[in-house]
Write a protein that holds these residues in place. Structure first.
Motif, PDB file in Angstrom:
ATOM      1  N   VAL A 278    -133.963-102.104   7.600  1.00  0.00           N
ATOM      2  CA  VAL A 278    -132.598-102.545   7.318  1.00  0.00           C
ATOM      3  C   VAL A 278    -132.440-102.599   5.804  1.00  0.00           C
ATOM      4  O   VAL A 278    -133.397-102.872   5.079  1.00  0.00           O
ATOM      5  CB  VAL A 278    -132.284-103.929   7.938  1.00  0.00           C
ATOM      6  CG1 VAL A 278    -132.291-103.868   9.437  1.00  0.00           C
ATOM      7  CG2 VAL A 278    -133.234-104.994   7.453  1.00  0.00           C
TER       8      VAL A 278
ATOM      9  N   GLU B  51    -127.706-105.867   4.114  1.00  0.00           N
ATOM     10  CA  GLU B  51    -127.521-106.179   5.536  1.00  0.00           C
ATOM     11  C   GLU B  51    -128.389-107.373   5.933  1.00  0.00           C
ATOM     12  O   GLU B  51    -127.946-108.277   6.636  1.00  0.00           O
ATOM     13  CB  GLU B  51    -127.879-104.962   6.384  1.00  0.00           C
ATOM     14  CG  GLU B  51    -127.729-105.179   7.873  1.00  0.00           C
ATOM     15  CD  GLU B  51    -128.135-103.960   8.687  1.00  0.00           C
ATOM     16  OE1 GLU B  51    -128.304-104.131   9.899  1.00  0.00           O
ATOM     17  OE2 GLU B  51    -128.287-102.869   8.129  1.00  0.00           O
TER      18      GLU B  51
ATOM     19  N   ARG C 129    -126.926-110.497   4.497  1.00  0.00           N
ATOM     20  CA  ARG C 129    -125.726-110.853   5.277  1.00  0.00           C
ATOM     21  C   ARG C 129    -126.132-111.548   6.575  1.00  0.00           C
ATOM     22  O   ARG C 129    -125.542-112.539   6.970  1.00  0.00           O
ATOM     23  CB  ARG C 129    -124.926-109.583   5.567  1.00  0.00           C
ATOM     24  CG  ARG C 129    -123.486-109.672   5.274  1.00  0.00           C
ATOM     25  CD  ARG C 129    -122.657-108.451   5.584  1.00  0.00           C
ATOM     26  NE  ARG C 129    -123.344-107.229   5.963  1.00  0.00           N
ATOM     27  CZ  ARG C 129    -123.671-106.239   5.126  1.00  0.00           C
ATOM     28  NH1 ARG C 129    -123.389-106.328   3.849  1.00  0.00           N
ATOM     29  NH2 ARG C 129    -124.265-105.153   5.556  1.00  0.00           N
ATOM     30  N   ASP C 130    -127.166-111.000   7.238  1.00  0.00           N
ATOM     31  CA  ASP C 130    -127.638-111.598   8.492  1.00  0.00           C
ATOM     32  C   ASP C 130    -128.148-113.021   8.288  1.00  0.00           C
ATOM     33  O   ASP C 130    -128.056-113.856   9.181  1.00  0.00           O
ATOM     34  CB  ASP C 130    -128.738-110.741   9.123  1.00  0.00           C
ATOM     35  CG  ASP C 130    -128.217-109.432   9.691  1.00  0.00           C
ATOM     36  OD1 ASP C 130    -126.981-109.274   9.817  1.00  0.00           O
ATOM     37  OD2 ASP C 130    -129.053-108.562   9.998  1.00  0.00           O
TER      38      ASP C 130
END
Length: 64
Positions: free
Chosen positions: A45, A49, A52-53
């Protein structure tokens, strides 16, 4: 502290060991060289990302 490729070597070794043990493995990186060295089945990833997760994008927007 690890220098340059040594850090990548450790990431690859840890990912391989965990994948061989049957674990689901994800690595957050955009480094194509590192991605190419990861064992088959390891999910990659991008860093943004991943952040953000984790909800870190909300923290950053609150700072500004």
């Amino acid at each position: 502290m690890l220098d340059g490729g040594e850090g990548d070597d450790e990431i690859v070794a840890q990912a391989r060991a965990r994948a061989e043990a049957g674990a689901d493995v994800s690595v957050a990186t955009a480094d194509r060289g590192l991605i190419a060295r990861l064992p088959e089945g390891v999910e990659t990833v991008e860093q943004m990302e991943f952040l953000r997760d984790l909800g870190c994008d909300q923290l950053r927007s609150e700072e500004h």
